[in-house]
Motif scaffolding. Structure first.
Motif, short mmCIF file in Angstrom:
data_model
loop_
_atom_site.label_atom_id
_atom_site.label_comp_id
_atom_site.label_asym_id
_atom_site.label_seq_id
_atom_site.Cartn_x
_atom_site.Cartn_y
_atom_site.Cartn_z
N ASP A 49 2.59 1.69 -6.74
CA ASP A 49 3.00 3.05 -6.44
C ASP A 49 1.77 3.88 -6.08
OD1 ASP A 49 5.60 2.42 -7.03
OD2 ASP A 49 5.62 3.40 -9.00
N ARG A 71 5.66 3.03 -2.49
CA ARG A 71 6.43 4.17 -2.97
C ARG A 71 5.46 5.30 -3.28
NH1 ARG A 71 7.89 5.04 -8.50
NH2 ARG A 71 9.42 6.71 -8.77
N VAL A 73 4.93 8.86 -5.15
CA VAL A 73 5.42 9.80 -6.16
C VAL A 73 4.62 11.08 -5.98
CG1 VAL A 73 5.72 10.28 -8.61
CG2 VAL A 73 5.98 7.93 -7.75
N SER A 82 9.85 21.83 -1.90
CA SER A 82 10.86 20.82 -2.21
C SER A 82 11.84 20.58 -1.06
CB SER A 82 11.62 21.19 -3.48
OG SER A 82 12.25 22.45 -3.35
N ALA A 89 12.08 12.22 2.13
CA ALA A 89 12.90 11.33 1.30
C ALA A 89 14.02 10.69 2.12
CB ALA A 89 13.47 12.09 0.12
N SER A 97 9.51 9.80 -4.05
CA SER A 97 10.09 10.53 -5.19
C SER A 97 9.31 11.81 -5.38
CB SER A 97 10.00 9.70 -6.47
OG SER A 97 10.77 8.51 -6.37
N VAL A 99 8.38 14.89 -7.91
CA VAL A 99 8.35 15.37 -9.29
C VAL A 99 7.95 16.84 -9.24
CG1 VAL A 99 7.31 15.12 -11.57
CG2 VAL A 99 7.68 13.09 -10.14
N HIS A 111 6.71 8.33 -14.42
CA HIS A 111 7.27 8.40 -13.07
C HIS A 111 6.87 7.21 -12.19
CE1 HIS A 111 8.46 12.50 -14.02
NE2 HIS A 111 7.24 12.70 -14.48
#
Length: 281
Positions: A49, A71, A73, A82, A89, A97, A99, A111
């Motif tokens: 990640d 991936r 995060v 956001s 996404a 992802s 957070v 996470h």
């Protein structure tokens, strides 16, 4: 559309009202060629990640995904980002992802799945605090594979500074004890929106495994805080707050009590920290 099929970053910023905020230490990178270069410095992103802090409109995020990140995060406290990041996404299902949290208080292990790299254009106002947070992971290096971080050039130079230089200090010692660190390249202020007043640098850091002779982190922190807290003073004076007899302590590990902190090698600080940990037991 850009190479990844997503709107140009300037359009994303305009659509979502993502003007960079000084209070959040934001300076956005919009040049995808540059952000991809940063992603490549981080190495092979396909096996772990990748943690990113402060993605903003997602310029570096998109570069990491284009360069093959397994991936990403992204930790972001700016609520305005956001909705912009939702598009990423959707473009990379299962590989991104978000957070929504403060990176200073986020427990990254909650996470990620296994080990992770950190790649980030850090908010300048908390960059040093974040680095020290990650350098304090226990047991070291825990889940951390590497860090590829954007700093103000002045901070980057402190991370890699050699003994005897003005930039050499507590951050240098802890960074160079815990990692092999080097400056990969500098980034001109004109690459950012808005442009900062200073040059920036990309620092790549690979954790060094700890051995049986490495002292506890707390001991290193105490020694470096005392020594550099009064860096103009000789060690026989600056170390009084950690040793009852600092002259004897220095002599025991082969360091002149009349020396000053800025002239000690990293190994000298570790020797003092080992002695301190023995005394405290």
């Amino acid at each position: 559309m850009s190479e990844d099929g997503l709107p140009p970053l300037r359009e994303v910023i305009a659509e979502h009202g993502l003007d960079a905020r000084k209070s959040l230490g934001q300076h956005f990178l919009l040049d995808l060629n540059l952000t991809r270069r940063i992603a490549r410095v981080a190495g092979d992103l396909s096996k772990h990640d990748t943690i990113e802090v402060g993605p903003g409109p997602g310029g570096l995020t998109r570069a990491l995904l284009i360069e093959g990140a397994n991936r990403v995060v992204a930790i972001e406290r700016d609520e305005r980002a956001s909705t912009a990041l939702v598009q990423i996404a959707q473009a990379y299902p299962g590989r991104f992802s978000l957070v929504e949290a403060d990176a200073m208080t986020t427990n990254e292990v909650d996470h990620i799945s296994g080990s992770a790299r950190i790649v980030a254009n850090l908010p300048y106002n908390i960059s040093t605090a974040l680095l020290l947070k990650w350098l304090s992971l226990e047991p070291w290096p825990s889940w951390l594979v590497s860090m590829t971080l954007m700093f103000q050039k002045e901070v980057a130079e402190r991370v890699v500074a050699a003994p005897g230089s003005k930039a050499y200090g507590r951050l240098s010692v802890i960074s160079q004890w815990r990692t092999d660190a080097h400056i990969a390249f500098d980034v001109d202020p004109r690459a950012f929106t808005p442009p900062p007043k200073v040059m920036s640098s990309i620092v790549h850091m690979i954790p060094r495994p700890m051995g049986p002779h490495d002292p506890p982190l707390m001991a290193v922190e105490k020694i470096t805080a005392a020594a550099f807290g009064q860096r103009r003073k000789m060690l026989r004076a600056s170390l009084k707050q950690v040793f009852h007899d600092p002259e004897a302590a220095c002599e025991q590990v082969g360091i002149k009590p009349t020396e000053r902190a800025e002239r000690l090698a990293v190994e000298d600080f570790l020797a003092l920290a080992r002695l301190l940990s023995e005394v405290d037991q």
